[in-house]
Design a protein around this motif. Structure first.
Motif, PDB file in Angstrom:
ATOM      1  N   THR A 382      11.989  35.894 -63.957  1.00 51.18           N
ATOM      2  CA  THR A 382      11.127  35.154 -64.884  1.00 51.18           C
ATOM      3  C   THR A 382      11.578  33.698 -64.955  1.00 51.18           C
ATOM      4  OG1 THR A 382      12.561  35.544 -66.775  1.00 51.18           O
ATOM      5  CG2 THR A 382      10.864  37.191 -66.361  1.00 51.18           C
ATOM      6  N   GLN A 383      10.657  32.884 -65.424  1.00 51.34           N
ATOM      7  CA  GLN A 383      11.006  31.481 -65.614  1.00 51.34           C
ATOM      8  C   GLN A 383      12.088  31.347 -66.683  1.00 51.34           C
ATOM      9  OE1 GLN A 383       9.799  28.643 -63.949  1.00 51.34           O
ATOM     10  NE2 GLN A 383      11.232  27.412 -65.145  1.00 51.34           N
ATOM     11  N   SER A 384      12.034  32.208 -67.693  1.00 56.17           N
ATOM     12  CA  SER A 384      13.036  32.043 -68.743  1.00 56.17           C
ATOM     13  C   SER A 384      14.425  32.383 -68.215  1.00 56.17           C
ATOM     14  CB  SER A 384      12.679  32.885 -69.970  1.00 56.17           C
ATOM     15  OG  SER A 384      12.798  34.246 -69.663  1.00 56.17           O
ATOM     16  N   LEU A 385      14.473  33.308 -67.298  1.00 54.90           N
ATOM     17  CA  LEU A 385      15.765  33.612 -66.679  1.00 54.90           C
ATOM     18  C   LEU A 385      16.234  32.416 -65.841  1.00 54.90           C
ATOM     19  CD1 LEU A 385      17.706  36.006 -66.556  1.00 54.90           C
ATOM     20  CD2 LEU A 385      16.477  36.814 -64.538  1.00 54.90           C
ATOM     21  N   LEU A 386      15.294  31.814 -65.148  1.00 55.93           N
ATOM     22  CA  LEU A 386      15.619  30.620 -64.369  1.00 55.93           C
ATOM     23  C   LEU A 386      16.101  29.509 -65.296  1.00 55.93           C
ATOM     24  CD1 LEU A 386      15.612  28.984 -61.724  1.00 55.93           C
ATOM     25  CD2 LEU A 386      13.183  28.522 -62.117  1.00 55.93           C
ATOM     26  N   ASN A 387      15.428  29.368 -66.409  1.00 57.08           N
ATOM     27  CA  ASN A 387      15.844  28.343 -67.364  1.00 57.08           C
ATOM     28  C   ASN A 387      17.256  28.602 -67.872  1.00 57.08           C
ATOM     29  OD1 ASN A 387      13.342  27.206 -67.096  1.00 57.08           O
ATOM     30  ND2 ASN A 387      12.509  28.102 -68.969  1.00 57.08           N
ATOM     31  N   LYS A 388      17.560  29.860 -68.039  1.00 52.82           N
ATOM     32  CA  LYS A 388      18.904  30.194 -68.506  1.00 52.82           C
ATOM     33  C   LYS A 388      19.959  29.878 -67.454  1.00 52.82           C
ATOM     34  CE  LYS A 388      18.231  34.000 -71.704  1.00 52.82           C
ATOM     35  NZ  LYS A 388      17.926  35.418 -71.576  1.00 52.82           N
ATOM     36  N   ALA A 389      19.596  30.111 -66.222  1.00 55.92           N
ATOM     37  CA  ALA A 389      20.569  29.851 -65.153  1.00 55.92           C
ATOM     38  C   ALA A 389      20.808  28.357 -64.979  1.00 55.92           C
ATOM     39  CB  ALA A 389      20.083  30.466 -63.843  1.00 55.92           C
ATOM     40  N   LYS A 390      19.818  27.582 -65.331  1.00 57.29           N
ATOM     41  CA  LYS A 390      19.932  26.120 -65.246  1.00 57.29           C
ATOM     42  C   LYS A 390      20.303  25.638 -63.851  1.00 57.29           C
ATOM     43  CE  LYS A 390      21.110  25.603 -70.136  1.00 57.29           C
ATOM     44  NZ  LYS A 390      19.746  25.269 -70.547  1.00 57.29           N
ATOM     45  N   MET A 391      19.674  26.243 -62.898  1.00 57.52           N
ATOM     46  CA  MET A 391      19.836  25.749 -61.539  1.00 57.52           C
ATOM     47  C   MET A 391      18.434  25.434 -61.000  1.00 57.52           C
ATOM     48  SD  MET A 391      22.909  28.016 -59.895  1.00 57.52           S
ATOM     49  CE  MET A 391      22.310  29.628 -60.349  1.00 57.52           C
ATOM     50  N   PRO A 392      18.348  24.457 -60.118  1.00 61.28           N
ATOM     51  CA  PRO A 392      17.031  24.095 -59.598  1.00 61.28           C
ATOM     52  C   PRO A 392      16.518  25.144 -58.619  1.00 61.28           C
ATOM     53  CG  PRO A 392      18.738  22.804 -58.518  1.00 61.28           C
ATOM     54  CD  PRO A 392      19.425  23.621 -59.568  1.00 61.28           C
ATOM     55  N   LEU A 393      15.231  25.393 -58.676  1.00 64.61           N
ATOM     56  CA  LEU A 393      14.617  26.332 -57.732  1.00 64.61           C
ATOM     57  C   LEU A 393      13.718  25.542 -56.786  1.00 64.61           C
ATOM     58  CD1 LEU A 393      13.939  29.169 -56.725  1.00 64.61           C
ATOM     59  CD2 LEU A 393      12.150  29.296 -58.462  1.00 64.61           C
ATOM     60  N   GLY A 394      14.000  25.664 -55.534  1.00 65.10           N
ATOM     61  CA  GLY A 394      13.171  24.936 -54.577  1.00 65.10           C
ATOM     62  C   GLY A 394      13.468  25.335 -53.148  1.00 65.10           C
ATOM     63  N   LEU A 395      12.586  24.901 -52.266  1.00 60.29           N
ATOM     64  CA  LEU A 395      12.702  25.225 -50.849  1.00 60.29           C
ATOM     65  C   LEU A 395      13.056  23.975 -50.066  1.00 60.29           C
ATOM     66  CD1 LEU A 395       9.304  27.146 -50.578  1.00 60.29           C
ATOM     67  CD2 LEU A 395      11.573  28.180 -50.784  1.00 60.29           C
ATOM     68  N   LEU A 396      13.814  24.163 -49.004  1.00 56.84           N
ATOM     69  CA  LEU A 396      14.065  23.062 -48.078  1.00 56.84           C
ATOM     70  C   LEU A 396      13.601  23.496 -46.701  1.00 56.84           C
ATOM     71  CD1 LEU A 396      16.610  22.900 -50.357  1.00 56.84           C
ATOM     72  CD2 LEU A 396      16.566  20.687 -49.202  1.00 56.84           C
TER      73      LEU A 396
END
Ligand code: ZN
Length: 1080
Positions: A382-396
């Protein structure tokens, strides 16, 4: 929240405003969103300015210039007369005015965006679907947010997820992504443009690239069952231009293979059981030996054919997924490291990409991290889990990378999901022999009959063994429905500055010689076209008309209203006029030898070039040596040399005029990409000029202080880079679309391109050396999903006039615990993505803002780890092993030319660095960010690699600190585009004699940039190692041998990231700062 931030950037008055949104349409209805790197309220962002350490730094901040000062090669008194060649008329206006430039909105040639049709997906076939087909696409309801500053987004309206299929429509023109910013400045440079404009990407290549030849393995060929393209009915091409042709008939189901005759000669006649294949494994393989050899890439064992029971669950990928989980116990990546005590941060060799925690059968076929990487190899549910992790999510991504093995498929039917147009890939599931379920939208699709035939085994009933299902990277030769017009020819137009300043640098001679040397290696075919324009205060065209005994120069002095004097004979067929072209290239360097023109009408020359290329599209290569100061697009110096070392914010990072950006967008619309070569000793305002390439998908090459005599290393680099540039592969009129599993969404792109719609990039040219980054967010909970996939599809015209599609698919697991997210963090990808975000932030907000945001990224992730993952609190600055390099990389970014403060940095150097961070593929950007340091005076063959019968020593990586240097040694620093070989005063005498060919330290010449080829083991080892490092990248890093007295010692020492300087913290101090912030 409001959309104010968004509107401020993309709203009125700025038709080409550049903002985070990829789609201006419908922006108003979007919920506002934070996506920036703004520090979270409550944080105590790092003081922008680090307290200056007391006392002298480790080294004096010296002059920034690596080579003799500019003034030493300022022009003397120019000759008094301009050598106007005889018979070259000065023209004013043509009798009838210039040719009308094609209007970009007119139905001009070139792949065009299809009209923004909704392209309703075909009604679902009765066989399909555990999910209703989305008849209309709802705008995403959850705001993507960059986790740093957003509270967990509202979970969106309730409602069954299954009815909210993201339904990637055929053309993503309509559904805007919910971009908008509130308080945070835009993190994106990407253009938001009027729908009439398009944009692209470009670079040359096609002929065998000198460094990384891509050997394609084609499946077609005589007798190869793939060769159906030749028998294809030349159906009227639908008006499709991007990579998503509509299904031929909206609701007629997948195209049926044509009448039997169509496949005669390729397929055996269909046995009755074809309709109901008995067994997926039935039938002996009858692979023709020729096919077998051509299909080596597919020799990996096929995926087991899976037949999961049809059920309502999503991703029914593989039974083995059910058993997928992180290893019990603590994986190595989660081993707790106290950074304050960790002395050996670096691995002995290159930092490798983490392997996603997938079942082996999936990972085995997953996309290479060299092509496709994600910052988090385990995707939060979930986005809230991502927010908790506080790491950027992205592709290279490095989508057009030269590959040693690339499966190429020719097929009249490219199998794609009928709903979201995803290309069939290794991560779909086969429900049975005749149906496959899309791994992005979960639509169930029929397997076309043609796909039932496996060209590898030459047998039927094995759709899961097709190369498309066995390779995460594959290339298709596209059938005609992927074209709107006949594929364009390769067209190359060169535009050269020939002002006095340009002549002084001596670049023209190198350029002309290089084109002469490589003229037969330019990618293309018999249709290839070429042309040349030069300019100073006027614009000079070269008539290469048939019948002329020598090229004719035509000078247009009316630069305010530029026109083409003889439009038909300026861009000519290369093979037909090769001699004239060669004559021109031989005479050009001398033509302007004595010029006294100091002015530069670059803008007009570019306008002329645009007019010339508009009818076909192509590549425009511009060589510029000074600030354009005449006519349209003229610029003024904005750099205050006294501010170069400012510890405060840096001004003028954004363009001074929108002229270059607007022209770039026009170019993009006509499938023209502009590559900029800046060879300058003075300020050129790259922040403004660079827009011409950024928005047209071009490349920027920067050769500061270029001079043919004073800077031989730079000359060598220019020669090598130019050769690569001229001969590497190139794709024309390209678009790239990135799709992802329903629930995920893209919200910002980084790189050079024009964003045409939410997931579609326009790339007039694409080149194998360009990288892209994409920020992602999680819009809908990924409940019930065990894996998600990302697919990048690049549709382009090859230099041989083929329409091709290169498809990469990456599969990643979904996890629901923070520790699993941390365990999968890819620290290099995170650093790469953050650097792109920070460049945007520097331009749209301020450099100090960007610096704070990067520091906060380190603080946030480590505090989240401490609070949410660590079960036992212990003293120190704790990080999971996989993130142990994160603070180091962040500090390295803060000290990088692009972002540093308090250290003298020329504005153009800084901007060039920013450009590189934005479009270099991750592997090369990492060398810029954190150079590699090796000791090389004691190289041995122990652990050496054997590459092409050469023994390549593999010294271990050293930390970037003077502590690691020794006066008794010699050290090589590889910083990507430049290498330094630092020689200690007391270095082993052997090294001087056996490697450098000099008797002792004092005899090492200043400005030594070549290693002599000595017939000694030491020399061979050293040169093999340097050569091997250079081969790893498509550009040529110059090598500088430096001693303590060398001017270049300064930049060498500035790369010692772990050390304290007058203006920046040491690594240890930085860790203490992080710890202090985290414990607050
Ligand atoms: Zn689909």
């Amino acid at each position: 929240m409001s959309t104010a931030g968004f509107n401020a950037q993309n709203g009125t008055g700025q038709p080409y405003a550049n903002g985070p949104s990829q789609n201006p349409v419908g922006v108003q209805q979007l919920p506002a969103v934070n996506y920036g790197v703004m520090p979270q309220p409550g944080y105590n962002p790092m003081q922008a300015k680090a307290p200056a350490p007391q006392g002298p730094g480790l080294y004096p901040s010296g002059p920034y210039q690596h080579i003799p000062p500019v003034s030493s090669y300022q022009p003397g008194v120019p000759p008094a007369s301009y050598p106007a060649p005889p018979g070259q008329p000065h023209l004013t206006r043509p009798p009838l005015g210039g040719p009308t430039p094609p209007h970009s909105a007119s139905p001009s040639p070139g792949p065009r965006l299809p009209p923004p049709q909704g392209t309703p997906p075909p009604p679902i076939a009765s066989t399909s679907g555990y999910y209703p087909n989305p008849q209309h696409q709802q705008p995403p309801l959850m705001a993507p947010a960059w986790q740093y500053n957003s509270a967990p987004p509202p979970m969106g309206p309730p409602g069954p997820m299954s009815t909210q299929l993201r339904g990637p429509a055929t053309n993503h023109v309509t559904p805007p992504a919910p971009y908008s910013s509130t308080r945070s400045p835009s993190m994106s440079h990407n253009a938001v443009q009027p729908p009439t404009s398009q944009q692209g990407y470009g670079q040359p290549g096609g002929a065998p690239p000198p460094m990384n030849p891509a050997a394609s393995h084609q499946y077609h060929g005589s007798g190869a069952p793939y060769g159906t393209a030749t028998t294809m009915k030349p159906a009227a091409p639908p008006p499709m231009v991007n990579d998503t042709p509509q299904p031929p008939k909206a609701d007629a189901g997948p195209p049926q293979p044509g009448p039997p005759g169509r496949h005669l000669g390729h397929y055996p006649s269909l046995p009755p059981r074809y309709q109901h294949p008995a067994s997926p494994h039935g039938g002996p393989s009858t692979t023709h030996p020729a096919i077998q050899s051509a299909t080596q890439p597919y020799t990996r064992p096929p995926q087991p054919y899976q037949q999961p029971p049809p059920g309502p669950g999503p991703a029914q990928l593989s039974p083995s997924l059910a058993t997928m989980s992180l290893q019990s116990g603590t994986p190595e990546t989660l081993r707790v490291v106290n950074l304050l005590q960790e002395r050996n941060l670096l691995p002995s060799g290159p930092v490798s990409a983490p392997t996603p925690c997938l079942p082996q059968d999936l990972q085995k076929v997953n996309c290479s991290p060299e092509v496709f990487r994600c910052t988090l190899t385990s995707i939060p549910q979930t986005q809230s889990l991502l927010n908790k992790a506080k790491m950027p999510l992205g592709l290279l991504l490095h989508p057009f990378k030269d590959l040693s093995q690339l499966p190429v498929v020719t097929s009249s039917t490219i199998v794609r999901c009928r709903s979201c147009r995803t290309y069939i890939n290794p991560f779909v599931s086969f429900l049975d022999q005749r149906r496959w379920k899309c791994n992005l939208c979960y639509r169930v699709n029929d397997v076309p009959e043609e796909f039932m035939y496996n060209p590898v085994s030459r047998s039927y009933g094995e759709p899961h063994k097709r190369p498309e299902v066995q390779n995460a990277t594959i290339e298709f030769i596209a059938p005609s429905e992927y074209m709107l017009r006949p594929p364009q020819p390769a067209v190359y137009l060169f535009v050269m500055d020939v002002s006095h300043n340009a002549v002084e640098t001596g670049y023209l001679k190198v350029f002309c010689q290089s084109v002469l040397d490589n003229i037969n290696l330019l990618p293309g075919d018999s249709r290839t076209k070429i042309g040349f324009i030069t300019f100073d205060s006027t614009v000079h065209f070269y008539n290469l008309q048939e019948g002329l005994s020598q090229p004719q120069m035509l000078i247009v002095s009316d630069i305010e209203d530029i026109f083409l004097p003889t439009p038909d004979s300026l861009l000519v067929n290369l093979s037909e006029r090769k001699e004239l072209v060669q004559d021109l290239l031989k005479s050009l360097p001398t033509l302007f030898e004595k010029t006294m023109e100091t002015q530069s009408a670059l803008g007009s020359a570019l306008q002329a070039a645009f007019k010339l290329l508009s009818p076909t599209g192509g590549r425009l290569s511009v060589f510029q040596t000074q600030l354009p100061n005449l006519g349209v697009g003229a610029l003024q110096s904005r750099e205050d040399p006294n501010q170069r070392a400012s510890a405060k914010d840096i001004q003028h990072l954004s363009p001074a005029t929108d002229f270059y950006k607007k022209l770039a967008l026009d170019c993009s619309g006509q499938q023209v990409a502009v590559d900029l070569f800046l060879l300058s000793s003075q300020y050129c305002d790259l922040a403004s000029l660079g827009c011409i390439s950024r928005y047209s998908a071009g490349s920027i090459y920067y050769f500061p202080s270029y001079h043919h005599q004073h800077n031989p290393a730079q000359v060598e680099r220019f020669q090598k880079d130019l050769k690569r540039y001229l001969t590497r592969k190139i794709g024309f009129e390209a678009v790239m679309r990135i799709r992802c599993t329903k629930g995920l969404s893209i919200h910002t792109f980084h790189g050079n391109f024009f964003v045409r719609s939410t997931d579609l990039l326009s790339l007039p040219n694409v080149n194998p050396d360009a990288g892209f980054a994409v920020q992602m967010s999680i819009e809908e909970n990924l409940d019930d999903m065990q894996v998600v996939s990302f697919q990048a599809a690049l549709l382009y015209t090859s230099s041989k006039g083929e329409r091709r599609i290169r498809v990469h698919t990456l599969c990643l697991p979904v996890v629901h615990s923070l520790s699993d997210i941390f365990a999968g963090a890819d620290v290099q990808a995170m650093a790469g993505l953050l650097s792109c975000m920070a460049v945007d932030r520097s331009v749209t907000a301020s450099l100090s803002d960007a610096r704070d945001a990067m520091t906060n990224a380190a603080i946030d992730s480590l505090s989240s780890y401490r609070q949410s993952v660590l079960t036992i609190q212990q003293p120190g600055l704790l990080a999971p092993a996989c993130l142990r390099l994160f603070p180091l990389y962040i500090l390295a970014l803060l000290k990088q030319k692009a972002f540093r403060t308090g250290t003298s940095t020329r504005l153009d150097d800084r901007v060039a660095s920013m450009c590189q961070l934005k479009y270099q593929p991750l592997a090369y950007a990492m060398l810029m960010i954190h150079p590699a340091l090796y000791r090389v005076d004691d190289l041995t063959d122990e652990g050496a690699l054997n590459v092409s019968e050469r023994t390549v020593p593999q010294p271990r990586l050293l930390q970037l600190s003077v502590e690691k240097l020794s006066r008794e040694g010699a050290f090589l620093m590889d910083a990507g585009t430049i290498m330094y070989l630092w020689i200690g005063r007391n270095c082993n005498p052997n090294f001087f004699t056996q490697v450098l060919g000099v008797p002792d330290y004092a005899a090492v010449p200043e400005n030594l940039y070549l290693l002599p080829e000595l017939d000694t083991a030491e020399s061979q080892r050293t040169r093999a190692f340097v050569g091997w490092l250079r081969e790893q990248r498509p550009f040529f890093p110059s090598l500088h041998v430096i001693r303590d007295e060398s001017q270049l010692k300064v930049p060498f020492m500035q790369n010692m990231i772990e050390d304290r300087t007058e203006s920046a913290l040491s690594y240890y101090e930085f860790l203490l700062h992080l710890q202090q912030q985290i414990s607050k």
